[in-house]
Design a protein around this motif. Structure first.
Motif, PDB file in Angstrom:
ATOM      1  N   VAL A  47     -11.420  80.010  20.926  1.00 54.07           N
ATOM      2  CA  VAL A  47     -12.073  79.615  22.174  1.00 54.07           C
ATOM      3  C   VAL A  47     -13.396  78.970  21.811  1.00 54.07           C
ATOM      4  O   VAL A  47     -14.007  79.290  20.788  1.00 54.07           O
ATOM      5  N   THR A  48     -13.831  78.044  22.638  1.00 51.00           N
ATOM      6  CA  THR A  48     -15.122  77.407  22.459  1.00 51.00           C
ATOM      7  C   THR A  48     -16.057  77.958  23.524  1.00 51.00           C
ATOM      8  O   THR A  48     -15.758  77.875  24.714  1.00 51.00           O
ATOM      9  N   LEU A  49     -17.152  78.540  23.066  1.00 50.84           N
ATOM     10  CA  LEU A  49     -18.155  79.100  23.961  1.00 50.84           C
ATOM     11  C   LEU A  49     -19.421  78.281  23.844  1.00 50.84           C
ATOM     12  O   LEU A  49     -19.784  77.822  22.765  1.00 50.84           O
ATOM     13  N   GLY A  50     -20.087  78.095  24.956  1.00 51.92           N
ATOM     14  CA  GLY A  50     -21.335  77.341  24.945  1.00 51.92           C
ATOM     15  C   GLY A  50     -22.323  77.933  25.918  1.00 51.92           C
ATOM     16  O   GLY A  50     -22.010  78.852  26.680  1.00 51.92           O
ATOM     17  N   ASN A  51     -23.526  77.367  25.895  1.00 54.94           N
ATOM     18  CA  ASN A  51     -24.544  77.859  26.814  1.00 54.94           C
ATOM     19  C   ASN A  51     -24.506  77.115  28.134  1.00 54.94           C
ATOM     20  O   ASN A  51     -25.179  77.494  29.071  1.00 54.94           O
ATOM     21  N   PRO A  80      -6.675  80.070  29.558  1.00 53.81           N
ATOM     22  CA  PRO A  80      -7.060  78.660  29.712  1.00 53.81           C
ATOM     23  C   PRO A  80      -7.462  78.283  31.137  1.00 53.81           C
ATOM     24  O   PRO A  80      -8.298  77.401  31.334  1.00 53.81           O
ATOM     25  N   ALA A  81      -6.923  78.959  32.133  1.00 51.95           N
ATOM     26  CA  ALA A  81      -7.272  78.662  33.516  1.00 51.95           C
ATOM     27  C   ALA A  81      -8.696  79.119  33.852  1.00 51.95           C
ATOM     28  O   ALA A  81      -9.242  78.718  34.877  1.00 51.95           O
ATOM     29  N   GLN A  82      -9.295  79.920  32.983  1.00 52.27           N
ATOM     30  CA  GLN A  82     -10.639  80.437  33.224  1.00 52.27           C
ATOM     31  C   GLN A  82     -11.728  79.560  32.595  1.00 52.27           C
ATOM     32  O   GLN A  82     -12.906  79.889  32.684  1.00 52.27           O
ATOM     33  N   ALA A  83     -11.339  78.472  31.949  1.00 45.93           N
ATOM     34  CA  ALA A  83     -12.318  77.586  31.305  1.00 45.93           C
ATOM     35  C   ALA A  83     -13.331  77.086  32.331  1.00 45.93           C
ATOM     36  O   ALA A  83     -12.998  76.809  33.481  1.00 45.93           O
ATOM     37  N   GLY A  84     -14.587  77.025  31.902  1.00 42.60           N
ATOM     38  CA  GLY A  84     -15.665  76.582  32.769  1.00 42.60           C
ATOM     39  C   GLY A  84     -16.392  77.732  33.457  1.00 42.60           C
ATOM     40  O   GLY A  84     -17.365  77.502  34.164  1.00 42.60           O
TER      41      GLY A  84
END
Length: 129
Positions: A40-44, A87-91
């Motif tokens: 998974v890619t996590l960001g701020n 994947p549906a939880q992205a964002g």
């Protein structure tokens, strides 16, 4: 009759009590940007409160992390969901717990109230400094 009434009141109060959850203090907060299992890619997400609460393990905009095969995922309503629905939880903002190897072993999708609580905590931290 009184026992039945007491039971009814108790049953009505249970969903309200279950709706509030407390995140463990050892979880890090970030924005779930991309899901490409097993990573998974996590960001701020451009939010300073996310960067502060991640204790510096997110430098720049994003970082990739491996998801454990035994990962536990909770949605906004505190229900466990299968990894295929991630994947549906992205964002969305998430709280994650990692194991000693750095793999993510627990993911909590944050609801609006939890997101606002983290923003408020960030503002309090910045004014205290």
């Amino acid at each position: 009759m009184r026992k039945m009434l007491a039971l009814l009141i108790l049953a009505a109060a249970l969903p309200a009590a279950a709706a509030e959850r407390t995140l463990p203090k050892d979880m890090d907060v970030a924005l779930l940007q991309k899901v490409q299992l097993p990573q998974v890619t996590l960001g701020n997400g451009g939010f300073s409160w996310l960067k502060v609460l991640t204790l510096g393990w997110l430098d720049g905009n994003a970082a990739k992390f491996t998801v454990s095969r035994q990962v536990r995922i909770k949605d906004e309503n505190d229900r466990y969901i299968v990894i295929g629905k991630l994947p549906a939880q992205a964002g969305k903002p998430v709280a994650v717990k990692r194991d000693a190897g750095g793999n993510i072993r627990e993911i909590w999708i944050l609801n609006q109230a939890e997101t606002e609580a983290f923003k408020k905590r960030d503002v309090e931290r910045q004014t205290a400094q």
